[in-house]
Design a protein around this motif. Structure first.
Motif: not given
Lengths: 166, 166
Positions: B20-45
């Motif tokens: 994945l070395g060619d991904l650009p800096m800006p997020p592809g889906r133009k989304l930002a998420i604020v979530a808890c640090m809790d270990a049980r949240l795998t946000v991407e999945e």
């Protein structure tokens, strides 16, 4: 369909296949990570972490702000984490601007000044920035000295972490 | 072997298979998420996100602190995200204590008072907490009004998100 609607559809599928409902609150591997919010960092995957393993704290730059310290203190004292990692990365957006320029631009664009946030924490040297963040953790009176605090630069071109000497 | 040594071994494998070395800096889906640090949240999945899709901001509780606002402002104004999500969750550690009790305990244990962090942001009602965080984003003068800000409670028993009405 907005992106939010799309990710909610994805969550319906995720919930249908969900089998991790019995994980305890404290992180299984007693690890806490402070990393940049950058979209190219999938922290769990780059470190081989599973759901339930570690606290993951993320913000613009992977900065040990007062808020990151708050989270680390809660992580250790309430939920038992025993090792801390800081991850910054190559090609970070925080290398592309200066705090005062951004503040002036936003004031001009919006016609409004504000004191929150008080800093943007832009930086010009990633390894040096990691060192400063490690120091902020190590010098906090509520973080026990025995907790290992190690810092790394993640290379977005190679997927590889390189350790920063303290 | 410490957990940090273990995750560094995992990173070696990750880097060997990295494509994945060619991904650009800006997020592809133009989304930002604020979530808890809790270990049980795998946000991407839980949201079906891939590496490169979204900015992910995480702290204890999924609180819109000054630091989270800093990150969201950078996310939108420098890197072009256009939709924001807040994720809190059931069984959160922030429901288990009161700020002043924790502060008093840490001062007693360490023999040191400190003003950073100034708050721990414990809360007693998850949905109400999500509402307050949405409001903090919507009322910030540097977050444009047209950006959708939606809030959710993630159920750690079922993997499912439930929306919180504004």
């Amino acid at each position: 369909m907005t992106v939010i609607e799309e990710v909610l559809k994805s969550n319906e599928s995720y919930a249908k296949g969900f089998t991790l409902g019995d994980l305890p609150m404290p992180p299984g591997r007693k690890l806490a990570i402070v990393a940049c919010m950058d979209a190219r960092l999938t922290v769990e995957e780059m470190l081989g972490l599973k759901t339930g393993d570690a606290h993951i704290i993320r913000n613009a730059g992977g900065i040990v702000t007062a808020d990151a310290l708050r989270s680390l203190i809660i992580s250790h004292h309430l939920l038992g984490t025993q090792e801390f990692i800081i991850i910054n990365h190559t090609d970070c957006g925080m290398l592309t601007f200066k705090d005062e320029e951004l503040r002036a631009k936003l004031q001009r664009q919006t016609g409004t000044a504000t004191v929150v946030p008080s800093h943007f924490h832009a930086f010009s040297d990633v390894a040096e920035n990691v060192r400063q963040q490690m120091q902020k953790i190590k010098s906090h009176p509520w973080i026990p000295e025995h907790i290992p605090v190690r810092g790394f630069v993640y290379d977005v071109k190679t997927g590889r972490l390189t350790e920063v000497s303290a």
